[in-house]
Design an enzyme around this catalytic site. Structure first.
Site, PDB file in Angstrom:
ATOM      1  N   SER A 232      48.469   5.368  59.541  1.00 50.48           N
ATOM      2  CA  SER A 232      49.763   5.108  58.911  1.00 50.48           C
ATOM      3  C   SER A 232      50.388   3.883  59.556  1.00 50.48           C
ATOM      4  CB  SER A 232      50.671   6.328  59.017  1.00 50.48           C
ATOM      5  OG  SER A 232      50.923   6.636  60.360  1.00 50.48           O
ATOM      6  N   GLY A 234      53.748   2.801  58.920  1.00 52.89           N
ATOM      7  CA  GLY A 234      55.197   2.799  58.683  1.00 52.89           C
ATOM      8  C   GLY A 234      55.539   2.153  57.351  1.00 52.89           C
ATOM      9  N   GLY A 263      55.234  11.311  59.004  1.00 47.87           N
ATOM     10  CA  GLY A 263      53.827  11.506  59.382  1.00 47.87           C
ATOM     11  C   GLY A 263      53.318  12.870  58.931  1.00 47.87           C
ATOM     12  N   ASP A 264      54.125  13.920  59.113  1.00 47.37           N
ATOM     13  CA  ASP A 264      53.718  15.276  58.707  1.00 47.37           C
ATOM     14  C   ASP A 264      53.554  15.366  57.193  1.00 47.37           C
ATOM     15  OD1 ASP A 264      53.859  16.127  61.352  1.00 47.37           O
ATOM     16  OD2 ASP A 264      55.962  16.717  61.169  1.00 47.37           O
TER      17      ASP A 264
HETATM   18  N1  LIG Z   1      60.263   2.411  56.625  1.00 51.75           N
HETATM   19  C1  LIG Z   1      59.431   2.983  55.739  1.00 51.75           C
HETATM   20  N2  LIG Z   1      59.421   2.591  54.434  1.00 51.75           N
HETATM   21  C2  LIG Z   1      58.589   3.150  53.538  1.00 51.75           C
HETATM   22  N3  LIG Z   1      57.703   4.115  53.851  1.00 51.75           N
HETATM   23  C3  LIG Z   1      57.670   4.546  55.130  1.00 51.75           C
HETATM   24  C4  LIG Z   1      58.523   4.013  56.141  1.00 51.75           C
HETATM   25  N4  LIG Z   1      58.253   4.646  57.315  1.00 51.75           N
HETATM   26  C5  LIG Z   1      57.276   5.540  57.033  1.00 51.75           C
HETATM   27  N5  LIG Z   1      56.920   5.481  55.733  1.00 51.75           N
HETATM   28  C6  LIG Z   1      55.879   6.247  55.033  1.00 51.75           C
HETATM   29  O1  LIG Z   1      55.469   7.345  55.830  1.00 51.75           O
HETATM   30  C7  LIG Z   1      54.098   7.186  56.247  1.00 51.75           C
HETATM   31  C8  LIG Z   1      53.933   7.660  57.678  1.00 51.75           C
HETATM   32  O2  LIG Z   1      54.821   6.945  58.500  1.00 51.75           O
HETATM   33  P1  LIG Z   1      54.498   6.444  59.977  1.00 51.75           P
HETATM   34  O3  LIG Z   1      53.457   5.403  59.981  1.00 51.75           O
HETATM   35  O4  LIG Z   1      55.826   6.096  60.563  1.00 51.75           O
HETATM   36  O5  LIG Z   1      53.887   7.762  60.603  1.00 51.75           O
HETATM   37  P2  LIG Z   1      54.039   8.355  62.069  1.00 51.75           P
HETATM   38  O6  LIG Z   1      54.253   7.239  63.053  1.00 51.75           O
HETATM   39  O7  LIG Z   1      52.908   9.260  62.299  1.00 51.75           O
HETATM   40  O8  LIG Z   1      55.380   9.191  61.880  1.00 51.75           O
HETATM   41  P3  LIG Z   1      55.927  10.416  62.739  1.00 51.75           P
HETATM   42  O9  LIG Z   1      56.962   9.813  63.623  1.00 51.75           O
HETATM   43  O10 LIG Z   1      56.508  11.308  61.674  1.00 51.75           O
HETATM   44  O11 LIG Z   1      54.784  11.019  63.468  1.00 51.75           O
HETATM   45  C9  LIG Z   1      53.794   5.704  56.053  1.00 51.75           C
HETATM   46  O12 LIG Z   1      52.427   5.483  55.844  1.00 51.75           O
HETATM   47  C10 LIG Z   1      54.638   5.386  54.822  1.00 51.75           C
HETATM   48  O13 LIG Z   1      54.008   5.817  53.632  1.00 51.75           O
HETATM   49 MG   LIG Z   2      52.788  10.831  63.750  1.00 51.00          MG
END
Ligand SMILES: Nc1ncnc2c1ncn2[C@@H]1O[C@H](COP(=O)(O)OP(=O)(O)OP(=O)(O)O)[C@@H](O)[C@H]1O
Ligand SMILES: [Mg+2]
Length: 322
Positions: A232, A234, A263-264
């Site tokens: 992922s 973000g 993420g979940d």
């Molecule tokens: N600012 C954003 N704008 C649009 N989509 C987002 C954004 N942040 C997260 N997402 C969506 O959520 C998905 C997962 O986010 P991210 O990459 O932040 O995961 P993570 O770091 O594992 O999150 P977490 O903190 O929940 O564990 C991204 O692939 C995207 O589809």
């Molecule tokens: Mg995560």
């Protein structure tokens, strides 16, 4: 939309495991002032912990998941009541002590989010064995979702051990964790891992600035035996590398409100699609829609099923040459 979500397809069994759950409390306040009492404008109680969040998102996707967790004391009793309300099939194993409480304070002016996480109870060897057995029994030949941290005293090889057992019974292991939990899990060839860019960088020992770097390292892990790596990114979306190709999906344009739980939600989208035997590119598309749908919601709220159709339409999946 029913088409894109293929609700009519049969779904394999799914079980999630939450060894360190919590009751999440979210307060909305106007402004925190040093040494002064602040009255909340709203208060919200939710069952929390990554595995529970994945199960809640699966329920929103109309996928039935069994969820196993450890509860303790009066907070644990409250958690069980919340779970009855929020999940289809919660299974709780009780231990001594108190389930933790995680607090989020959402300040309006200036907009700031504060988070404090509590410490979970110690889990006895007996309780751990009981929850493992229950989880594996519910997972059967389906998907076993291992996400989040483990409570004090639990060995960080636990996900690796469970992956071996899931595979031995013909199931598919899914891991969203970091550090030693993820490091040791990889050796056991999970079906899916979902690191973010930073977690993948730590795993590979280098900073992954370009998309090509992320794809390259994912492919290397895939050759080592992880079936699918979904990274992922973000606001940039996500990338999926698997045995029959790699894909990139840009995140849809949304007004971001709170990325807590994105993420979940993404893990839920991946698992729902694979458990319904959808193609990997469709799994990626659904995962990004779920993640971004949650990022568009306030606080700890997750995406809503009714918003997914519009999000899915916006997401284009591009094959990558790696
Ligand atoms: N600012 C954003 N704008 C649009 N989509 C987002 C954004 N942040 C997260 N997402 C969506 O959520 C998905 C997962 O986010 P991210 O990459 O932040 O995961 P993570 O770091 O594992 O999150 P977490 O903190 O929940 O564990 C991204 O692939 C995207 O589809
Ligand atoms: Mg995560």
């Amino acid at each position: 939309m029913a088409d894109a979500l293929t609700l009519d397809r049969p779904c394999q069994a799914i079980a999630t495991l939450t060894l360190n759950p919590a009751v999440d409390i979210a307060y909305e306040v106007d402004r925190l002032v040093d040494d002064q009492k602040t009255h909340a404008r709203t208060t919200r109680y939710d069952p929390g912990g990554n595995g529970i969040n994945v199960a809640r998102a699966l329920k929103e996707l109309m996928v039935c998941a069994h969820s196993c967790c450890i509860v303790a004391g009066n907070v644990g009793a409250l958690l069980q009541r919340l779970l009855q309300h929020h999940l289809d099939d919660p299974h709780c194993v009780e231990v001594e002590g108190e389930t933790r409480i995680n607090a989020t304070i959402l300040q309006a002016e200036p907009p700031v989010q504060y988070e404090v996480t509590g410490i979970g109870p110690r889990v006895s060897a007996l309780a751990l064995a009981a929850v493992r057995e229950r989880f594996l029994g519910l997972c059967k030949e389906g998907f076993g979702v291992l996400t989040g941290s483990v409570p004090p005293g639990v060995d960080e090889h636990i996900y690796a051990e469970l992956l071996r057992e899931i595979r031995a019974q013909g199931g598919f292991g899914v891991v969203d964790a970091h550090g030693t939990l993820l490091h040791t899990a990889i050796v056991e060839k999970p079906f899916i891992i979902k690191p973010n860019r930073y977690e993948l960088g730590l795993l590979c020992g280098r900073e992954l600035t370009r998309l090509e770097d992320v794809a390259e390292e994912s492919r290397r892990l895939q050759r080592q035996g992880v079936e699918y790596i979904c990274v992922s990114l973000g606001s940039e979306g996500a990338l999926l590398v698997g045995p029959a190709g790699s894909f990139y999906a840009r995140a849809p344009a949304i007004a971001v409100r709170s990325t807590v739980g994105s993420g979940d939600s993404m893990v839920a989208g991946l698992v729902a699609a694979f458990a319904r035997r959808q193609r990997p590119e469709e799994a990626l598309r659904l995962a990004v829609a779920c993640g971004s749908g949650t990022a568009a919601q306030p606080g700890t709220a997750i995406f809503s099923y009714n918003d997914l159709g519009a999000l899915l339409q916006q997401i284009e999946v591009t094959p990558l040459d790696i």
